[in-house]
Design a protein around this motif. Structure first.
Motif, short mmCIF file in Angstrom:
data_model
loop_
_atom_site.label_atom_id
_atom_site.label_comp_id
_atom_site.label_asym_id
_atom_site.label_seq_id
_atom_site.Cartn_x
_atom_site.Cartn_y
_atom_site.Cartn_z
N ASP A 184 0.69 -1.43 -0.23
CA ASP A 184 0.25 -0.30 0.11
C ASP A 184 0.60 1.16 -0.21
O ASP A 184 0.40 2.05 -0.97
N ARG A 185 2.30 1.18 0.86
CA ARG A 185 2.76 2.37 1.10
C ARG A 185 3.71 2.89 -0.39
O ARG A 185 3.99 3.60 -1.28
N VAL A 186 3.76 1.64 -0.84
CA VAL A 186 4.37 1.33 -2.73
C VAL A 186 3.58 2.01 -3.92
O VAL A 186 3.52 2.92 -4.63
N ARG A 187 2.34 1.61 -3.90
CA ARG A 187 1.29 2.55 -4.43
C ARG A 187 0.99 4.10 -3.87
O ARG A 187 0.91 4.32 -4.66
N ALA A 188 1.44 4.63 -2.87
CA ALA A 188 0.44 5.62 -2.12
C ALA A 188 1.95 6.30 -2.86
O ALA A 188 1.53 8.34 -3.70
N THR A 189 3.04 5.97 -2.38
CA THR A 189 4.35 6.67 -2.52
C THR A 189 5.37 5.87 -3.79
O THR A 189 6.82 6.04 -3.16
N PRO A 190 4.68 6.27 -4.58
CA PRO A 190 5.81 4.95 -5.01
C PRO A 190 7.62 5.54 -5.52
O PRO A 190 8.20 4.79 -5.67
N ASN A 191 7.80 6.81 -6.18
CA ASN A 191 8.41 7.52 -6.58
C ASN A 191 9.37 8.59 -5.03
O ASN A 191 10.03 8.87 -4.97
N ARG A 192 8.80 8.36 -4.05
CA ARG A 192 8.99 8.68 -2.80
C ARG A 192 10.74 8.23 -2.69
O ARG A 192 9.97 6.58 -3.13
N GLU A 193 11.50 8.59 -1.93
CA GLU A 193 12.69 7.77 -1.66
C GLU A 193 11.90 6.95 -0.49
O GLU A 193 11.40 7.60 0.90
N ALA A 194 12.49 5.82 0.26
CA ALA A 194 12.33 4.94 0.86
C ALA A 194 13.66 4.67 2.13
O ALA A 194 13.64 4.85 3.39
N TYR A 195 14.59 4.49 1.54
CA TYR A 195 15.94 3.65 1.99
C TYR A 195 17.09 4.89 1.58
O TYR A 195 16.88 4.81 0.23
N GLN A 252 7.51 3.77 9.40
CA GLN A 252 8.19 4.15 8.11
C GLN A 252 6.13 3.60 7.45
O GLN A 252 6.05 3.85 6.68
N LEU A 253 6.14 2.60 7.60
CA LEU A 253 5.65 1.95 6.24
C LEU A 253 4.14 2.89 6.51
O LEU A 253 3.40 2.81 5.57
N ALA A 254 3.88 2.80 7.81
CA ALA A 254 2.76 3.53 8.35
C ALA A 254 2.41 4.82 7.64
O ALA A 254 1.68 5.54 7.09
N CYS A 255 4.16 5.73 7.84
CA CYS A 255 3.88 7.26 7.51
C CYS A 255 5.12 7.70 6.58
O CYS A 255 4.42 8.75 5.90
N GLY A 256 5.28 6.76 5.43
CA GLY A 256 5.69 7.17 4.16
C GLY A 256 7.03 8.13 4.22
O GLY A 256 7.69 8.28 4.14
N PHE A 257 7.85 8.14 5.77
CA PHE A 257 8.83 8.97 6.04
C PHE A 257 9.95 7.77 5.31
O PHE A 257 9.75 6.81 4.77
N ALA A 258 11.45 8.68 5.09
CA ALA A 258 12.72 7.89 4.44
C ALA A 258 13.50 7.51 5.29
O ALA A 258 13.57 8.17 6.81
N THR A 259 14.16 6.23 5.05
CA THR A 259 15.00 6.18 6.21
C THR A 259 16.53 6.11 5.81
O THR A 259 16.38 5.23 4.91
N ALA A 260 17.77 6.37 6.26
CA ALA A 260 19.01 6.16 6.36
C ALA A 260 18.95 4.75 7.01
O ALA A 260 19.12 4.71 8.62
N VAL A 261 19.77 3.88 6.48
CA VAL A 261 20.24 2.84 7.39
C VAL A 261 21.84 2.55 7.68
O VAL A 261 22.26 2.19 6.97
#
Length: 610
Positions: free
Chosen positions: A27-38, A253-262
């Motif tokens: 659902d997160r992928v579909r909602a914000t596909p082009n935003r940075e994830a990781y 992160q999945l719920a809120c959609g922010f990016a994460t540096a790991v």
């Protein structure tokens, strides 16, 4: 007594949350596909992936696991440090309908064998050759283990394959059945097993905590409902993903959609913060204690005017904070001094952490209130939260716009909290575990018939609903004089007083006075040694010296001046090494294994009473 609070939340996020983690992720992928994830380190630079790119990897890896024969709720282990591949593996396991079993990379081969055998893991993701070696050592005990997938280790084309090999298997399966992963996700129920986390075992063998998909989706949705984080935030994640605190940040992160540096390398945290410039980070209190001690000792080594300005800055900052908390006006000249010191001192401290941090979240153990107030005076907010593996890590948290020093915050929306007659904290809600794996008697001890979890912690709730933890129920002890002692309250005070302190363990059960075992921070002591004519000496040589003993004695005297007479430390010793995860005296989440330390130093403790 039940916790009550006037705070209201929009429960839509909780009520409408995804039925499982796989659905939550896609659902997160579909909602914000082009935003940075990781974002993750590659050599000397950082690389980035969008949600869509991450989704493509997870789909192939999940299909690869199905191709290997993983069935719903079958366990798949991950034995690795915190890194991007850990997250990919975890999401792939749950999207394939399997259940992740977490293994700390520091876990000894004997316990690795126990965990993987008890959980009946069919496949294990192993970080490198050292993790593969543990599996090979215990292979005869692991009849269920059919395949190992390594991130960086050597493959053999048979029992051990690489991540690219798994993706290739997934590609081949998807070519004939493009909907196989979606079908697995659709078949995964909210009460299906998602994760088996083995507690790090402060006493005895680790217990496998069974956490369902609905627990993780609830955790993320509960943070989302509180409005603490959103898509614009950037997290820096170093916490062990094998620990529930790390896992709950993934769900958030999945719920809120922010990016994460790991990047899980603990020695790189400060360097990484300056480069990544996150808006928030979760950490154990030891990280803040070390940072506090390092900044204080560095400034002390400067001496002269710089040290005087530094000390005056915090005197003013703490005074302003206190007036504001009490709702009193801040005098004009004091406010001007605070503004000046912000430019001269506090802004430089904030810059060490990247300069953009809105708040840190502290969990896994108690944070000393004085250290929290010290950071706050510098303009850095540390929000304490509370939970345990058995409640999916998050149950209570302070809010950026509503927090109390010394408290761990308000109960999550959708959960309940109450204090038992003996002071024990009880929690009920969607985050609470299904039970302990293969341990029905222990499950019955931990969970009441109507779903309340016995936390084992002692605390109280104020009129606004803020929870305060006073100690672990099992750690409270009574002296032979009949006085109760809460050791963690004393121990945390010493760490705030002594910038060189690492661990301070209080003992005195059924004894006529209280004693302590003390360790110092090796990094901080290197600096101390250089400034005191002892450069180059080993840690053991330093703590054996009269000069260091005299220095520590001064801090113990300062501590004793704050304590009740029956709590004061009458005798103490410095151990010849700091406690570490590798020595088996700390858990991977940096909590002291009190029983292990007491057993290791039984004769020394007894010697203090002669």
């Amino acid at each position: 007594m039940s916790a009550t609070t006037a705070v209201t939340y929009d429960m839509t996020a909780i009520d409408d949350r995804a039925p499982n983690v796989g659905r939550q992720f896609f659902d997160r992928v579909r909602a914000t596909p082009n935003r940075e994830a990781y974002r993750y380190p590659k050599g000397d630079s950082w690389e980035s992936q969008t949600w869509q790119e991450t989704g493509d990897h997870v789909t192939k890896l999940a299909a690869g696991l199905v191709a290997l024969g993983i069935e719903p709720e079958q366990r798949v282990g991950i034995a690795a440090g915190t890194r991007f591949e850990w997250i990919l593996a975890d999401l792939a396991i749950m999207s394939a309908g399997g259940a992740t079993t977490t293994v700390y990379p520091s876990t000894m081969a004997d316990d690795v064998g126990y965990i993987l055998a008890d959980s009946e893991c069919r496949v294990v993701f192993a970080e490198d050759d050292s993790q593969i070696a543990k599996l090979l050592e215990r292979k005869s005990e692991l009849p269920h283990l059919a395949k190992v997938i390594t991130f960086d280790g050597a493959t053999d084309g048979d029992w051990v394959i690489g991540m690219a090999d798994l993706e290739k298997l997934g590609d081949e399966l998807l070519a004939g059945n493009p909907h196989v992963v979606e079908e697995r996700i659709d078949a995964t129920r909210p009460d299906s097993l998602a994760t088996l986390i083995y507690t790090s075992g402060t006493t005895g063998r680790p217990k496998g905590v069974r956490l369902q998909h609905k627990s993780w989706t609830y955790e993320g949705a509960a943070i989302q409902a509180q409005g603490i984080l959103d898509e614009t935030d950037l997290q820096f994640l170093w916490l062990p993903m094998a620990h529930s605190f790390g896992k709950v940040l993934l769900s958030t992160q999945l719920a809120c959609g922010f990016a994460t540096a790991v990047d899980g390398r603990v020695d790189k945290i400060i360097d990484n913060l300056a480069v990544v410039r996150p808006t928030f980070m979760g950490a154990a209190p030891r990280i803040f204690e070390k940072a506090h001690g390092r900044i204080v000792t560095m400034q002390a080594s400067e001496g002269g005017l710089k040290e005087k300005i530094f000390n005056q800055a915090f005197k003013v900052g703490l005074q302003v904070d206190r007036l504001e908390r009490e709702g009193k006006p801040v005098p004009f000249l004091l406010a001007k001094q605070r503004a000046l010191f912000d430019k001269l001192v506090f802004s430089k401290i904030r810059d060490r952490f990247g300069g953009r941090v809105r708040f840190f979240i502290s969990g896994a153990a108690a944070l000393n209130q004085e250290i929290a107030e010290w950071f706050h005076a510098a303009g850095i907010v540390i929000l304490e939260g509370y939970g345990m593996t058995e409640s999916s890590a998050g149950s209570v948290v302070n809010h950026p716009d509503d927090y109390r020093f010394g408290s761990v915050g308000l109960i999550f929306p959708g959960s309940e909290l109450k204090i038992a007659e003996d002071g024990e904290i009880l929690i009920k809600g969607p985050g609470v575990m299904e039970g302990y794996h293969n341990l029905p008697e222990l499950t019955a001890e931990a969970l009441t018939e109507d779903g309340w979890l016995h936390t084992g912690d002692i605390g109280d709730v104020d009129a606004q609903g803020f929870l305060r933890i006073t100690d672990r129920k099992k750690d409270l002890f009574k002296t032979s004089g009949g006085k109760y002692i809460a050791p963690s309250a004393i121990e945390s005070q010493f760490k705030a007083i002594c910038p060189y302190g690492s661990q301070f363990l209080v003992h005195g059960a059924e004894r006529n006075f209280v004693v302590a075992l003390i360790t110092l921070d090796p990094d901080a002591m290197e600096g101390w040694a250089a400034e005191n004519g002892m450069a180059g000496k080993s840690y053991a040589e330093l703590v054996a010296s009269q000069q260091v003993k005299d220095m520590v004695a001064g801090y113990v005297e300062t501590l004793n001046a704050r304590l009740n007479r029956w709590e004061t430390i009458k005798k103490w010793i410095l151990l010849d090494h700091d406690l570490t995860v590798e020595s088996g005296e700390l858990t991977p989440s940096l909590k002291v294994k009190r029983k292990v330390v007491e057993d290791n130093y039984k004769s020394e403790i007894n010697g203090l009473y002669r």
